[in-house]
Enzyme design. Structure first.
Site, mmCIF file in Angstrom:
data_model
loop_
_atom_site.group_PDB
_atom_site.id
_atom_site.type_symbol
_atom_site.label_atom_id
_atom_site.label_comp_id
_atom_site.label_asym_id
_atom_site.label_seq_id
_atom_site.Cartn_x
_atom_site.Cartn_y
_atom_site.Cartn_z
ATOM 1 N N HIS A 186 0.820 -1.209 0.000
ATOM 2 C CA HIS A 186 0.000 0.000 0.000
ATOM 3 C C HIS A 186 0.854 1.259 0.000
ATOM 4 C CE1 HIS A 186 0.769 0.971 4.274
ATOM 5 N NE2 HIS A 186 0.768 -0.337 4.456
ATOM 6 N N CYS A 202 2.532 -3.839 7.392
ATOM 7 C CA CYS A 202 2.389 -3.907 5.944
ATOM 8 C C CYS A 202 3.617 -3.385 5.202
ATOM 9 C CB CYS A 202 1.158 -3.144 5.506
ATOM 10 S SG CYS A 202 -0.372 -3.787 6.187
#
Length: 234
Positions: A186, A202
């Site tokens: 992301h 992440c």
């Protein structure tokens, strides 16, 4: 190029290698929906000019500012390179220790992106696929993160998209065996975190880079995340 390095963790269904160094990588899984990070100091370097690819994006749903000179070391800028992975074209490969992500292309080339990775202790590795793609996604912190950071309870049903959203401008959602790994690629609202291990799990890219990657990668794209032997896999 050195001979291919075979890994013994069940991930070596195809050749994986690196020139001039071992290709070892991993990523973070517990709390991976979280993706918050620790603030980092500005990079102290010689003056840098921002390339066109990192200029502002005023036509985005939420207009993106340009990347500031010095926020990200030049070595982590997006770059077309000779493919060091040996994976087939159309594969994503995450090199966590060296803070790179590769999109394997034809003719022995790969697009390389600088990444920020999760803190040690929130690890996931394996072979999986990109199940979903979202532009300007909603961020929903997992229960484990809310337990650690009760102030995030207000976002239990999701934080709306925007420049302050930790998932940034785009997100790719990784599934294995039909199940959500909670592992994401992301964007980030903290460009200084690129090249560092600071997030809650992440894999983050500059917003301009995740937009570029998002436009290249179709659903069901295979992804390889090879663990760093120094990191305990959850």
């Amino acid at each position: 190029m050195t001979n291919f390095t075979k890994f013994k963790n069940g991930l070596n269904r195809g050749p994986i290698s690196l020139s001039r160094r071992s290709f070892l990588c991993g990523a973070m899984a517990l709390g991976l929906g979280g993706c918050q990070s620790t603030r980092t100091a500005p990079l102290k370097t010689a003056k840098l000019s921002v390339p066109d690819m990192y200029q502002a994006r005023p036509k985005e749903r939420f207009p993106l500012p340009a990347v500031k000179p010095g926020d990200v070391p030049r070595k982590f800028w997006r770059k077309l390179v000779d493919d060091p992975t040996g994976e087939r074209p159309g594969t994503l490969v995450v090199d966590t220790p060296h803070k790179y992500l590769y999109w394997v292309m034809e003719d022995g080339k790969a697009m390389r992106y600088g990444i920020g990775v999760g803190r040690q202790g929130f690890s996931w590795a394996g072979r999986a696929n990109v199940a979903w793609k979202r532009a300007w996604p909603t961020w929903t912190p997992p229960s484990e993160m809310i337990d650690r950071q009760p102030e995030l309870k207000k976002w239990r049903k999701g934080m709306p998209p925007g420049l302050g959203n930790p998932l940034g401008a785009r997100a790719l959602y990784i599934f294995s065996g039909g199940k959500d790994t909670l592992y994401r690629l992301h964007g980030t609202n903290e460009p200084r975190s690129i090249g560092k291990a600071v997030s809650s799990g992440c894999i983050r890219l500059l917003n301009q880079d995740i937009i570029d990657l998002y436009n290249r990668v179709p659903k069901n794209t295979p992804i390889v995340v090879i663990p760093d032997p120094k990191t305990k896999i959850a």
